[in-house]
Enzyme design. Structure first.
Site, PDB file in Angstrom:
ATOM      1  N   GLN A 201       0.869  -1.154  -0.065  1.00  0.00           N
ATOM      2  CA  GLN A 201      -0.023   0.100   0.119  1.00  0.00           C
ATOM      3  C   GLN A 201       0.995   1.280  -0.126  1.00  0.00           C
ATOM      4  O   GLN A 201       1.896   1.075   0.167  1.00  0.00           O
ATOM      5  CB  GLN A 201      -0.946  -0.112   1.211  1.00  0.00           C
TER       6      GLN A 201
ATOM      7  N   HIS B 181      -9.100   3.989  18.984  1.00  0.00           N
ATOM      8  CA  HIS B 181      -7.995   3.295  19.912  1.00  0.00           C
ATOM      9  C   HIS B 181      -8.492   2.538  21.012  1.00  0.00           C
ATOM     10  O   HIS B 181      -8.373   1.456  21.415  1.00  0.00           O
ATOM     11  CB  HIS B 181      -6.642   3.644  19.884  1.00  0.00           C
TER      12      HIS B 181
ATOM     13  N   ASP C   3      -0.021   1.099  13.414  1.00  0.00           N
ATOM     14  CA  ASP C   3       0.304   2.472  13.933  1.00  0.00           C
ATOM     15  C   ASP C   3       0.587   2.302  15.717  1.00  0.00           C
ATOM     16  O   ASP C   3       1.045   3.267  16.215  1.00  0.00           O
ATOM     17  CB  ASP C   3      -0.857   3.436  13.961  1.00  0.00           C
TER      18      ASP C   3
ATOM     19  N   ASP D 204       1.194 -11.665   7.218  1.00  0.00           N
ATOM     20  CA  ASP D 204      -0.406 -11.603   6.807  1.00  0.00           C
ATOM     21  C   ASP D 204      -1.134 -12.198   8.104  1.00  0.00           C
ATOM     22  O   ASP D 204      -1.113 -13.270   8.208  1.00  0.00           O
ATOM     23  CB  ASP D 204      -0.573 -12.345   5.479  1.00  0.00           C
ATOM     24  N   GLY D 205      -1.946 -11.249   8.567  1.00  0.00           N
ATOM     25  CA  GLY D 205      -2.940 -11.789   9.740  1.00  0.00           C
ATOM     26  C   GLY D 205      -3.985 -12.800   9.257  1.00  0.00           C
ATOM     27  O   GLY D 205      -4.329 -13.616  10.203  1.00  0.00           O
TER      28      GLY D 205
ATOM     29  N   ASP E 264      -7.794  -4.870  13.695  1.00  0.00           N
ATOM     30  CA  ASP E 264      -7.868  -3.563  13.686  1.00  0.00           C
ATOM     31  C   ASP E 264      -7.142  -3.272  12.306  1.00  0.00           C
ATOM     32  O   ASP E 264      -5.849  -2.870  12.105  1.00  0.00           O
ATOM     33  CB  ASP E 264      -6.591  -2.851  14.747  1.00  0.00           C
TER      34      ASP E 264
ATOM     35  N   THR F 156      -7.354  -2.478   7.741  1.00  0.00           N
ATOM     36  CA  THR F 156      -8.028  -1.268   6.838  1.00  0.00           C
ATOM     37  C   THR F 156      -9.402  -1.772   6.399  1.00  0.00           C
ATOM     38  O   THR F 156      -9.978  -2.529   6.763  1.00  0.00           O
ATOM     39  CB  THR F 156      -7.027  -1.218   5.636  1.00  0.00           C
ATOM     40  N   ASP F 157      -9.805  -1.073   5.240  1.00  0.00           N
ATOM     41  CA  ASP F 157     -11.326  -1.044   4.760  1.00  0.00           C
ATOM     42  C   ASP F 157     -11.157  -2.467   3.936  1.00  0.00           C
ATOM     43  O   ASP F 157      -9.885  -2.980   3.806  1.00  0.00           O
ATOM     44  CB  ASP F 157     -11.603  -0.150   3.956  1.00  0.00           C
TER      45      ASP F 157
HETATM   46  N1  SAM Z   1      -5.443   1.988  13.676  1.00  0.00           N
HETATM   47  C1  SAM Z   1      -5.782   2.787  12.738  1.00  0.00           C
HETATM   48  C2  SAM Z   1      -6.812   3.550  13.103  1.00  0.00           C
HETATM   49  O1  SAM Z   1      -6.738   4.318  14.215  1.00  0.00           O
HETATM   50  O2  SAM Z   1      -7.766   3.832  12.672  1.00  0.00           O
HETATM   51  C3  SAM Z   1      -6.345   2.047  11.458  1.00  0.00           C
HETATM   52  C4  SAM Z   1      -5.842   0.793  11.158  1.00  0.00           C
HETATM   53  S1  SAM Z   1      -4.374   0.182  10.977  1.00  0.00           S
HETATM   54  C5  SAM Z   1      -3.815   1.611  10.302  1.00  0.00           C
HETATM   55  C6  SAM Z   1      -4.787  -0.667   9.486  1.00  0.00           C
HETATM   56  C7  SAM Z   1      -3.879  -1.924   9.570  1.00  0.00           C
HETATM   57  O3  SAM Z   1      -4.177  -3.081   8.729  1.00  0.00           O
HETATM   58  C8  SAM Z   1      -2.766  -1.268   8.347  1.00  0.00           C
HETATM   59  O4  SAM Z   1      -1.489  -0.969   8.981  1.00  0.00           O
HETATM   60  C9  SAM Z   1      -2.584  -2.208   7.288  1.00  0.00           C
HETATM   61  O5  SAM Z   1      -1.135  -2.664   6.884  1.00  0.00           O
HETATM   62  C10 SAM Z   1      -3.103  -3.402   7.964  1.00  0.00           C
HETATM   63  N2  SAM Z   1      -3.589  -4.699   7.388  1.00  0.00           N
HETATM   64  C11 SAM Z   1      -4.174  -4.751   6.259  1.00  0.00           C
HETATM   65  N3  SAM Z   1      -4.617  -5.784   5.824  1.00  0.00           N
HETATM   66  C12 SAM Z   1      -3.954  -6.801   6.690  1.00  0.00           C
HETATM   67  C13 SAM Z   1      -3.395  -8.385   6.676  1.00  0.00           C
HETATM   68  N4  SAM Z   1      -4.160  -9.039   5.777  1.00  0.00           N
HETATM   69  N5  SAM Z   1      -2.668  -8.620   7.649  1.00  0.00           N
HETATM   70  C14 SAM Z   1      -2.561  -7.843   8.801  1.00  0.00           C
HETATM   71  N6  SAM Z   1      -2.404  -6.387   8.546  1.00  0.00           N
HETATM   72  C15 SAM Z   1      -3.258  -5.928   7.534  1.00  0.00           C
END
Ligand code: SAM
Length: 284
Positions: A35, A66, A90, A141-142, A160, A162-163
Site C-alpha cells: 500500500q 484506539h 500504528d 499476513d494476519g 484493527d 484497513t477497509d
Molecule cells: N488503527 C488505525 C486507526 O486508528 O484507525 C487504522 C487501522 S491500521 C492503520 C490498519 C492496518 O491494517 C494497516 O497497518 C495495514 O497494513 C493492516 N492490514 C491490512 N490488511 C492486513 C492483513 N491481511 N494482515 C495484517 N495487517 C493488515
C-alpha cells in the site's frame, strides 16, 4: 487525494461526501509492497497518516478509535491474558491493550512494516508500549497467522485492519472468522472495526452473518465517534465464542487502573446501546 492547495481531502464517492484537513505539507511518502503510506502535517490535527488515499489516524483524535476498539472487549472478557491484534500497525491499539495489567501477551501482526516505521517517526506516543516485555510485533499476513494459530490459544482477537479492500479484504469473510473461532479459547472474543453504520449497513450485516456462520454464538455492534473517517461515525463488532455478549465487568471499568481520554463506563454503555434504525436493520 488532495483537492486544493493547502488542504488534504479524502473523497468518499459511494457516500457522496468528503473529509478535508488544512495541511502545512506532506512529510512522508512510502510505497510498500502492499500500500501507499503518506503522512501529512496538519494545521490543527497534528500528523495525519493516510493509506492508499484513506485517512487512518491523526494525532488529535485517534483516542476515540484506539480506546473503543480495545477497552470494551477487554472489559467484556472475564480474564483476558493473551491478545492477538491483526493490523494495528500504528501501534495505538497495542498501547491501549497493554494498559490492562492482566494481559500477559499482546501479539501485533501487521502485514506492512512500513506503517509501523512511519508511526515510530510521526506518532511516537502511539508506540510508547512497543518495548513492553509483553509486546511482540510481527510483520506478516494476519489471515495466514490466524489460520496457523494454535487452537484455543488466544482470549481476544482484535482485527484493527484497513477497509475491506486490498490486503484487508480477506479479513472480512467466513473463512477468516472460522480461523479466529478455532484460535480462541472457550470464553474467547473477537472485535473488528466494521465501518460506518450510516454508509455500510450491508457490509455490517454481511460481517455479522459471516461471524455467526463461522461459529461465533453472539455478535454485538458498538458505535462511537470517529471524526476523520467517512460519516464521522464508526462501529466495532464484538463476536463471542460462547453465549451472548454481556454488558462487561462494570465494577472493573469503574475502578480501571489507567487513564483514558474518552472511554469510561458511561461510554461503554453508550457504545452498546443501539439506535432505532440499527435495531431494525441489523441481522445476526
Ligand atoms: N488503527 C488505525 C486507526 O486508528 O484507525 C487504522 C487501522 S491500521 C492503520 C490498519 C492496518 O491494517 C494497516 O497497518 C495495514 O497494513 C493492516 N492490514 C491490512 N490488511 C492486513 C492483513 N491481511 N494482515 C495484517 N495487517 C493488515
Amino acid at each position: 487525494m488532495s483537492l486544493g492547495k493547502g488542504w488534504f481531502t479524502e473523497v468518499y464517492e459511494q457516500g457522496g461526501s468528503a473529509f478535508s484537513l488544512k495541511i502545512k505539507g506532506k512529510v512522508h511518502e512510502y510505497q510498500s509492497r502492499f500500500q501507499k503510506i503518506e503522512v501529512y502535517e496538519t494545521e490543527t490535527y497534528g500528523y495525519l497518516m493516510v493509506i492508499d488515499g484513506c485517512t487512518m489516524v491523526s494525532t488529535r483524535e485517534n483516542f476515540f478509535y484506539h480506546e473503543m476498539i480495545a477497552h470494551p472487549v477487554l472489559f467484556t472478557h472475564p480474564r483476558p491474558r493473551r491478545v492477538l491484534i491483526i493490523g494495528g500497525g500504528d501501534c495505538g491499539t497495542l498501547r491501549e491493550v497493554l494498559k490492562h495489567p492482566g494481559v500477559e501477551l499482546a501479539q501485533q501482526v501487521d502485514i506492512d512494516e512500513g506503517v509501523t516505521r512511519a508511526a515510530e517517526q510521526y506518532f511516537p506516543e502511539l508506540c510508547a508500549s512497543n518495548n513492553d516485555p509483553r509486546a511482540e510485533l510481527y510483520f506478516e499476513d494476519g489471515i495466514k497467522w490466524a489460520a496457523e494459530a494454535d487452537a484455543g490459544f488466544y482470549d481476544i482477537i482484535i482485527v484493527d485492519g484497513t477497509d475491506p479492500v486490498g490486503p484487508g479484504e480477506g479479513l472480512f469473510n467466513e473463512a477468516f472468522y472460522r480461523s479466529c473461532v478455532r484460535a480462541l479459547g472457550k470464553d474467547g472474543l473477537l472485535v473488528q472495526q466494521t465501518e460506518s453504520p450510516l454508509y455500510h449497513m450491508k457490509l455490517l450485516n454481511d460481517v455479522r452473518l459471516a461471524m455467526k456462520s463461522a461459529g461465533f454464538t453472539g455478535v454485538h455492534t458498538l458505535t462511537f465517534p470517529q471524526p476523520i473517517y467517512p460519516s464521522g461515525w464508526w462501529t466495532a463488532t464484538i463476536a463471542t465464542r460462547s453465549g451472548a455478549i454481556t454488558g462487561g465487568r462494570e465494577q472493573d471499568i469503574l475502578k480501571k487502573p489507567f487513564e483514558t481520554v474518552y472511554y469510561n463506563l458511561d461510554m461503554h454503555r453508550a457504545a452498546l446501546a443501539q439506535p432505532e434504525f440499527m435495531k431494525r436493520e441489523l441481522k445476526g
